[in-house]
Design a protein around this motif. Structure first.
Motif, PDB file in Angstrom:
ATOM      1  N   GLU A 220       0.814  -1.210   0.000  1.00  0.00           N
ATOM      2  CA  GLU A 220       0.000   0.000   0.000  1.00  0.00           C
ATOM      3  C   GLU A 220       0.856   1.272   0.000  1.00  0.00           C
ATOM      4  O   GLU A 220       0.588   2.219   0.739  1.00  0.00           O
ATOM      5  CB  GLU A 220      -0.957  -0.004   1.197  1.00  0.00           C
ATOM      6  CG  GLU A 220      -1.922  -1.182   1.172  1.00  0.00           C
ATOM      7  CD  GLU A 220      -2.998  -1.103   2.248  1.00  0.00           C
ATOM      8  OE1 GLU A 220      -3.121  -0.039   2.869  1.00  0.00           O
ATOM      9  OE2 GLU A 220      -3.705  -2.098   2.452  1.00  0.00           O
ATOM     10  N   ILE A 221       1.882   1.264  -0.837  1.00  0.00           N
ATOM     11  CA  ILE A 221       2.741   2.431  -0.938  1.00  0.00           C
ATOM     12  C   ILE A 221       2.031   3.579  -1.643  1.00  0.00           C
ATOM     13  O   ILE A 221       2.489   4.717  -1.628  1.00  0.00           O
ATOM     14  CB  ILE A 221       4.047   2.058  -1.672  1.00  0.00           C
ATOM     15  CG1 ILE A 221       5.110   3.102  -1.384  1.00  0.00           C
ATOM     16  CG2 ILE A 221       3.815   1.875  -3.169  1.00  0.00           C
ATOM     17  CD1 ILE A 221       6.505   2.707  -1.815  1.00  0.00           C
ATOM     18  N   ASP A 222       0.888   3.274  -2.263  1.00  0.00           N
ATOM     19  CA  ASP A 222       0.141   4.292  -3.001  1.00  0.00           C
ATOM     20  C   ASP A 222      -0.916   4.978  -2.141  1.00  0.00           C
ATOM     21  O   ASP A 222      -1.739   5.747  -2.643  1.00  0.00           O
ATOM     22  CB  ASP A 222      -0.546   3.659  -4.219  1.00  0.00           C
ATOM     23  CG  ASP A 222      -1.380   2.435  -3.830  1.00  0.00           C
ATOM     24  OD1 ASP A 222      -1.473   2.138  -2.628  1.00  0.00           O
ATOM     25  OD2 ASP A 222      -1.930   1.788  -4.734  1.00  0.00           O
ATOM     26  N   THR A 223      -0.911   4.718  -0.839  1.00  0.00           N
ATOM     27  CA  THR A 223      -1.901   5.322   0.050  1.00  0.00           C
ATOM     28  C   THR A 223      -1.806   6.848   0.006  1.00  0.00           C
ATOM     29  O   THR A 223      -0.722   7.416   0.101  1.00  0.00           O
ATOM     30  CB  THR A 223      -1.693   4.847   1.498  1.00  0.00           C
ATOM     31  OG1 THR A 223      -1.840   3.437   1.538  1.00  0.00           O
ATOM     32  CG2 THR A 223      -2.693   5.499   2.439  1.00  0.00           C
ATOM     33  N   GLY A 224      -2.937   7.495  -0.146  1.00  0.00           N
ATOM     34  CA  GLY A 224      -2.967   8.949  -0.108  1.00  0.00           C
ATOM     35  C   GLY A 224      -2.711   9.618  -1.435  1.00  0.00           C
ATOM     36  O   GLY A 224      -2.613  10.848  -1.500  1.00  0.00           O
ATOM     37  N   VAL A 225      -2.592   8.863  -2.516  1.00  0.00           N
ATOM     38  CA  VAL A 225      -2.374   9.472  -3.835  1.00  0.00           C
ATOM     39  C   VAL A 225      -3.539   9.105  -4.749  1.00  0.00           C
ATOM     40  O   VAL A 225      -4.215   8.098  -4.561  1.00  0.00           O
ATOM     41  CB  VAL A 225      -1.036   9.018  -4.466  1.00  0.00           C
ATOM     42  CG1 VAL A 225       0.122   9.402  -3.584  1.00  0.00           C
ATOM     43  CG2 VAL A 225      -1.043   7.515  -4.726  1.00  0.00           C
TER      44      VAL A 225
END
Length: 568
Positions: free
Chosen positions: A473-478
């Motif tokens: 979930e490195i894409d959280t907040g984008v």
């Protein structure tokens, strides 16, 4: 033939989290895991983490099944040359081009106990942790712990420098070891020299003390004892001598003394000897007695005169005796041994003062230190060059990832030399114009750190095609344009690394080469995780539509467009 990149080919899981039993096969490229919250997507990545020695305290307590007393994770990897080199260096030999790692837990007396096996051979957790960096690199959202390590930051700069820095670092290690060897030798030599100098000074002080003591007669202490006794009993001796003198030569009442009586005896014997010469022997005897008595009286006179010669002599003798007693006690030697010891010290100290040829060793150490510092300076110059290029490239990546106003700088400060050089690296970051640069982990938000790590991994992937990259979930907040940029970057990385990613973004899931969906199902009254690989276009379209949310028809059309764009 050994593949250029390490690949996780298969993963088996038993009684982990909500998974009873599962076997998944993977391919090279970009693999995504999607599904509803709580379905168990991250459990798969946690399982890989645990398999490679992850902390059992933080993870196992929540993912080991509470309904079983046995859990296991098994992974099958296709290693590359870097993995094989590490295994060979650490005395592990295997023939097949496949590496299996397993970790099993058994519940014993209420406690979970685990063991690791590498190709069916039991190994320690530390061994697996040593191998881990060559197999997988897991990055979770907000992974500030990796960035907070200045050691990691320096390693990343060195990786980006490739062979040029590797060669310079080899020279640094060589020259450091050469200098360290000489430095340790010099330290020991100086310590030995100081000890010898201290011993020499002690010998000098001892000799001076013994010389001042003036000991020449080994019987001096006995003679002094006798002299002391004589002086202590002087009055009694004088009285006795007076009585002797009164009876032998000087009568106080004018009565005949022994000497008078012998003198009279001599005269009478002389007279009668003239009458009878046979008495001559007796006359000689009396004459001998008279002579011996005179000698005795003279000796006693001399002894008597000594008793009256020096009133302070007793005090001097007693002081000398105390001094000699202390000296014998101090050196644990009698007078004879002290005299011999003094002669030995004289002989030893007649030679020149002891000295160790330190100058040559000091010069060698100095030369090695100069060479060490030169190698460190050369390495530092290369690191600064790499750091400058890294700054430019990273800023370009961050701009693509939505950090268009961010500033970044690699700060390299000097530190104490080691076999890794004399540099300390610190990543400085500023998200907004006018904001001063500060250490990245102190100022960046979780989302900024995630995107920074993604940009970093993308850059490293070009020079280090070794381990598998795992993003949780490195894409959280984008979203939007940034989400698309993240997707493109992950896809780009997957060209030279096997990439796994847990995501909620349809833009990211659409570009993946392989797609797994995790769902939660009710079996026998209990929730269980179900993993299904989506291969057909329609399957993936439906999953992406679920991720997109909103009106299903519109979301479905949007999902189809993403997949068609990827296919095109």
């Amino acid at each position: 033939m050994v593949t250029l990149i390490a690949v996780l080919a298969k993963l088996r899981i038993k009684n982990i989290g909500l998974i009873d039993s599962l076997e998944l096969s993977f391919q090279k490229g970009f693999t995504v895991f999607t599904g509803e919250t709580g379905a168990g997507k991250s459990i798969l990545l946690d399982a890989i983490d645990l398999l490679l020695g992850g902390n059992p305290v933080t993870n196992s307590s929540r993912i080991l099944s509470v309904d079983s007393d046995f859990c296991s994770i098994e992974g099958f990897f296709k290693p590359n040359s870097l993995v094989n080199s590490w295994l060979k260096k650490n005395n592990f030999n295997f023939e097949k081009n496949e590496l299996s790692i397993s970790r099993e837990w058994k519940l014993t007396d209420g406690k979970w106990k685990s063991r690791f096996q590498l190709n069916c051979q039991v190994v320690s957790r530390q061994y697996i942790l040593g191998l881990r960096p060559f197999l997988a690199d897991l990055t979770a959202q907000g992974s500030a712990n990796k960035l907070s390590s200045l050691t990691n930051q320096l390693k990343w700069i060195d990786k980006l420098g490739a062979n040029e820095i590797d060669n310079a670092l080899s020279k640094v290690k060589l020259h450091w070891n050469e200098w360290k060897l000489l430095s340790d030798k010099l330290t020991r030599a100086r310590s030995e020299y100081e000890n010898i100098q201290n011993n020499y000074r002690k010998m000098q002080n001892t000799l001076e003390e013994l010389e001042m003591a003036g000991i020449n007669d080994p019987s001096e202490d006995l003679n002094l004892k006798q002299e002391e006794d004589r002086l202590v009993h002087g009055v009694r001796l004088q009285e006795s001598l007076c009585l002797l003198f009164n009876s032998l030569k000087e009568s106080m009442d004018n009565s005949p003394t022994a000497l008078d009586s012998l003198s009279l005896s001599v005269r009478e014997l002389k007279c009668i000897t003239e009458l009878d010469n046979s008495l001559r022997p007796q006359l000689d005897q009396v004459l001998d007695l008279y002579t011996n008595l005179q000698v005795l009286i003279n000796d006693l006179d001399q002894y008597y005169s000594l008793l009256e010669s020096d009133p302070n002599q007793l005090n001097k003798i007693q002081e000398r005796r105390v001094f000699l007693k202390d000296l014998k006690s101090k050196y644990n030697r009698d007078l004879q041994q002290l005299i011999l010891y003094r002669e030995q010290l004289r002989e030893s100290l007649n030679n020149e003062a002891p000295d160790i040829a330190l100058e040559l060793l000091e010069q060698h150490e100095k030369n090695a230190r100069i060479q060490r510092d030169k190698s460190n300076a050369d390495l530092s110059q290369l690191r600064r060059k790499v750091a400058n290029n890294f700054e430019i490239t990273l800023i370009e990546h961050m701009q693509l990832l939505g950090l268009s106003t961010a500033s970044f700088q690699v700060q390299i400060n000097s530190t104490l030399p080691s076999d890794n050089g004399s540099d300390q690296v610190n990543f400085l970051f500023s998200a907004n114009p006018g904001q001063p640069l500060s250490p990245l982990v102190e100022i960046a938000s979780g989302g900024e750190i995630s995107r920074f790590l993604l940009a970093l991994k993308a850059i490293l992937a070009q020079v280090d095609g070794s381990s598998i990259l795992i993003f949780d979930e490195i894409d959280t907040g984008v979203s939007g344009r940034v989400s698309s940029a993240v997707a493109n970057l992950l896809k780009e990385i997957s060209l030279c690394r096997q990439v796994f990613c847990v995501t909620h973004q349809p833009l990211i899931a659409a570009v993946a080469d392989h797609h797994f969906s995790i769902s939660k199902v009710l079996i026998n009254g209990s929730n269980r995780s179900k993993v299904h690989q989506l291969k057909a276009f329609q399957e993936r379209q439906a999953e992406l539509a679920e991720l997109a949310g909103g009106d299903f028809a519109e979301a479905s059309i949007y999902a189809a467009s993403l997949l068609e764009k990827k296919a095109a």
